[in-house]
Enzyme design. Structure first.
Site, PDB file in Angstrom:
ATOM      1  N   CYS A 336       0.793  -1.236   0.000  1.00  0.00           N
ATOM      2  CA  CYS A 336       0.000   0.000   0.000  1.00  0.00           C
ATOM      3  C   CYS A 336       0.826   1.286   0.000  1.00  0.00           C
ATOM      4  CB  CYS A 336      -0.962   0.056   1.168  1.00  0.00           C
ATOM      5  SG  CYS A 336      -1.508  -1.520   1.750  1.00  0.00           S
ATOM      6  N   ARG A 365       6.688 -11.203   5.285  1.00  0.00           N
ATOM      7  CA  ARG A 365       6.176 -10.995   6.638  1.00  0.00           C
ATOM      8  C   ARG A 365       6.780 -12.036   7.559  1.00  0.00           C
ATOM      9  NH1 ARG A 365      -0.261 -10.032   5.270  1.00  0.00           N
ATOM     10  NH2 ARG A 365       0.114  -8.283   3.858  1.00  0.00           N
ATOM     11  N   GLN A 383       1.230 -10.847  -3.395  1.00  0.00           N
ATOM     12  CA  GLN A 383      -0.182 -10.490  -3.355  1.00  0.00           C
ATOM     13  C   GLN A 383      -0.608  -9.975  -4.715  1.00  0.00           C
ATOM     14  OE1 GLN A 383      -0.101  -7.527  -0.166  1.00  0.00           O
ATOM     15  NE2 GLN A 383      -1.487  -8.867   0.954  1.00  0.00           N
ATOM     16  N   ASP A 385      -2.297  -7.478  -5.681  1.00  0.00           N
ATOM     17  CA  ASP A 385      -2.742  -6.309  -4.944  1.00  0.00           C
ATOM     18  C   ASP A 385      -3.281  -5.231  -5.873  1.00  0.00           C
ATOM     19  OD1 ASP A 385      -3.091  -5.001  -2.606  1.00  0.00           O
ATOM     20  OD2 ASP A 385      -0.969  -4.903  -2.069  1.00  0.00           O
ATOM     21  N   HIS A 387      -5.184  -1.061  -5.503  1.00  0.00           N
ATOM     22  CA  HIS A 387      -5.818  -0.014  -4.709  1.00  0.00           C
ATOM     23  C   HIS A 387      -6.691   0.798  -5.628  1.00  0.00           C
ATOM     24  CE1 HIS A 387      -2.487  -1.293  -2.191  1.00  0.00           C
ATOM     25  NE2 HIS A 387      -3.268  -0.946  -1.187  1.00  0.00           N
ATOM     26  N   LYS A 467     -14.929  -4.807   5.416  1.00  0.00           N
ATOM     27  CA  LYS A 467     -14.392  -5.593   4.306  1.00  0.00           C
ATOM     28  C   LYS A 467     -15.294  -6.762   3.929  1.00  0.00           C
ATOM     29  CE  LYS A 467     -11.753  -8.666   7.307  1.00  0.00           C
ATOM     30  NZ  LYS A 467     -10.574  -9.492   7.444  1.00  0.00           N
ATOM     31  N   HIS A 513      -8.802  -1.251  -0.818  1.00  0.00           N
ATOM     32  CA  HIS A 513      -7.617  -2.101  -0.945  1.00  0.00           C
ATOM     33  C   HIS A 513      -8.160  -3.494  -1.241  1.00  0.00           C
ATOM     34  CE1 HIS A 513      -3.732  -3.696   0.957  1.00  0.00           C
ATOM     35  NE2 HIS A 513      -4.446  -4.751   0.637  1.00  0.00           N
TER      36      HIS A 513
END
Length: 634
Positions: A336, A365, A383, A385, A387, A467, A513
């Site tokens: 992000c 992570r 990911q 990912d 946005h 979410k 997100h």
RNA sequence: GCUCAAGUAGCUCAGUAGGUAGAGCACAUCCUUGGUAAGGAUGAGGUCACCGGUUCAAAUCCGGUCUUGAGCUCCA
């Protein structure tokens, strides 16, 4: 005074006086009475022997209903506790609920339960079942209950009791010499439990808190017949064959090794090909749906993570900082901040929105060692990912598009069943109530509009926004999260994101997100398990193996391969001097979709014989017919 | 991270009164050129996870570390 009982099928039965639920079941049919485990009277679950003395709605639960199964397994847990107490009286009992598939019971005992112990317990349970002991309910006061369990030195029960309000009615259930504190209801007697299997034992913290004592947990399952138990055990065996870790090894897709480090994946050529195909499809689909692809670095300066807040609330999951010329850098656990930095690199007009930035972003992570699991839980993963930055007016449209987009993408990989969860505002949260309401409502409205079933997890949202999660099940029924669509009220604020509105004023945009596949690693694993390794043709790393019967057909095989490759098929030749049966067996075990067998006949006719994995021989045909046939599957 | 179990050839696994390792598959070479799920012979391949200890002697016993599995907890 008569009693009228309404049944689920809409029929009503009238009785001259109060009657037990069991007798109503008997009245309906003796078979039902035999199978009856519990009664639901006016929506309340009760023991089957409960007397009904007023007009009521009655549902009889058997092992066929989810509630019936739950009770059945819960009662089996009591039975197991009874067996354990008989074998080892010094062991303390704690709690033993039913779970999705079976039950467990946690015991306080110093030594772990061994395989032999489990066998002994199982044996004793069968004996107790044969005695057909009734489960009998007794209601008593809290003080009375405390004195009973105190005498038995069952300190965990006392602890549970001490947390129950004083005026609440306490109930115990007794079967034979075993008494347990329990809300109930229970099945009528231990004799209903016909087939039992204790599956495994492991440790579990008292009340799931790692500060508490580690108890010894035993998992088991039970059924009303041996046949059902056998079927269940066969299912477990079948599931083990689909385990992505096993398939990954068998099909040479990936490995994880000690030297490299736990939770870090090495993608072998076959696995890498599948991943490449997934990612290429992913990129194409995103571009076709108005996303812009971006790339961002793997590390970033500490001030970035300070701004994002990750160093505050996510530090435990981040790898330690590294020093670069006196500056602190961190390897990224999230994409992000980079995506937002790209947004912030320019001024944006409301006319540009929505902006959809997408990246296959690899993050690292730190996960505690005990949670790592094949490709499902790793320390380095990619990911998918994106946005979405938009105006308030665009929010509901974007959410709806997103849900359709996500489900379509999952479906194109063959998935058909999903579990959808909507998570709402938790106690501690950032952002205005109005924002939360607006965001939550648009999530809910979109799901409703699309006619999708979902469960609501009240208060289960992240602190920064509500979410929607979509989960897919693995081979043994464990659900893994893939898609997550999350509003974020935190980062736009922290990064001071803006757009210039029609009023020439700066406004704060909304940010969603989202990840559709979740992580490429996890998605790959579920995909593999879902298909049992037999991937759809378009995802097979090798789509065709050409197998000459003898070396005399090698030239023809090479010419054929060239033609196949030119048509876009991933095609290889088995040139080994082995018999055709051997080559076929090998290709079948590697789950290669198409086998192309060529012998003297085919070489002379310039034809080929096709064989489809899982189907067998498809016969001889021309090259063009084969291509047509194969293309029809793509 | 915690509890328990496990770690022997590329893979699947044998190998306990402690006496310096074995099978099948895979691989290599040779023979065989064989039509729909394993043809034959020969060979190569191991620091028995790692480190330390006990012992004349350790894959085997003891301690520690690492990794894996099942859970707890956490999450994509």
């Amino acid at each position: 005074m008569s009693v009228i009982i309404s049944l689920p099928d809409g029929s009503k039965r009238e009785y001259p006086a109060a009657i037990s639920a069991l007798n109503v079941a008997m009245d309906i049919s003796p078979r039902l009475a035999d199978a009856a485990l519990a009664a639901e009277i006016d929506g309340k679950m009760c023991d089957i022997g409960t007397i009904i003395d007023h007009d009521s709605e009655l549902v009889i639960h058997t092992f066929k209903t989810p509630q019936g199964q739950e009770l059945y397994w819960h009662s089996t847990a009591h039975l197991m506790a009874q067996a354990v107490k008989q074998l080892w009286p010094e062991v303390k009992v704690t709690i033993g609920p039913a779970i999705e598939q079976g039950f467990y019971y946690d015991f306080d005992r110093d030594e772990p339960f061994t395989e032999d112990d489990l066998a002994k317990i199982e044996e004793r349970m069968k004996e107790l079942s044969a005695q057909d002991l009734p489960y009998s309910r007794r209601e008593l006061s809290k003080a009375e209950a405390i004195s009973i369990f105190d005498k038995m030195n069952e300190s965990y029960k006392i602890e549970i009791l001490s947390e129950i309000p004083d005026d609440q009615v306490i109930s115990t259930y007794t079967q034979g010499d075993f008494i347990d504190l329990c809300r109930g209801p229970h099945i009528p007697s231990t004799g209903k439990i016909k087939a039992i299997k204790l599956l495994k034992s492991s440790g579990a913290y008292w009340r799931g808190d790692e500060k508490n004592k580690m108890l010894k947990r035993i998992y088991g399952i039970s059924f009303p017949s041996n046949k059902e138990l056998k079927e269940y055990l066969a299912f477990l065996e079948e599931a083990a064959k689909r385990d992505h870790r096993k398939l990954g090894k068998d099909l040479d897709l990936f490995s994880i090794n000690d030297e490299v480090g736990p939770g870090l994946v090495l993608w072998h050529p076959n696995g890498a090909m599948i991943r490449h195909l997934i990612e290429t499809y992913w990129k194409d689909t995103h571009l076709r749906n108005g996303y812009k692809l971006i790339y961002t670095p793997h590390v970033g300066r500490s001030n970035l993570w300070q701004t994002s807040g990750h160093l505050g609330f996510y530090k435990e999951n981040m790898y330690a900082k590294m020093d670069v010329e006196g500056q602190d850098y961190y390897i990224k656990p999230m994409n992000c901040p980079f995506h937002l930095s790209i947004y912030n690199a320019n001024h944006h007009s409301y006319r540009e929105l929505p902006i959809r930035l997408a990246e296959l972003g690899t993050v690292y992570r730190y996960e505690r060692s005990g949670v790592l699991h094949g490709l499902m839980r790793v320390r380095g993963f990619t990911q998918d990912d994106a946005h979405i930055i938009c105006t308030p007016e665009q929010v509901s449209d974007e959410v709806e598009k997103l849900i359709v987009f996500s489900l379509d993408m999952l479906k194109s990989f063959g998935f058909k069943e999903f579990m959808i969860y909507l998570s709402t505002k938790p106690e501690a949260a950032v952002g205005e109530d109005a924002d939360w309401e607006m965001a939550t409502n648009s999530l809910k409205a979109s799901l409703n509009k699309l006619g999708l079933e979902f469960s609501v997890d009240e208060g289960g949202g992240a602190f920064y926004g509500p979410k929607i999660d979509i989960k897919i099940k693995d081979a043994i029924g464990r659900a893994w999260q893939c898609t997550t669509i999350q509003f974020d009220f935190n980062l736009p604020e922290r990064f001071d994101m803006q757009y210039i509105g029609a009023d020439n004023q700066a406004h704060r945009p909304y940010m969603i997100h989202r990840a559709v596949l979740g992580s490429v690693e996890r998605f790959f694993a579920t995909l593999l398990e879902y298909h049992g390794g037999n991937l759809p043709l378009w995802l097979a790393p090798v789509q065709m193996m050409i197998m000459p019967i003898t070396d005399a057909q090698l030239d023809y095989a090479r010419a054929l391969q060239e033609k196949m490759l030119a048509r876009g098929l991933r095609c290889e030749i088995d040139t080994r001097s082995e018999k055709i049966g051997y080559k076929i067996r090998d290709a079948e075990m590697k789950k290669i979709p198409y086998m192309c067998i060529i012998g003297k006949k085919e070489a002379e006719e310039e034809s080929l014989t096709l064989r489809r994995h899982t189907q067998g021989d498809l016969g001889s045909m021309s090259f063009e017919d084969a291509i047509t046939k194969i293309n029809s599957e793509l």
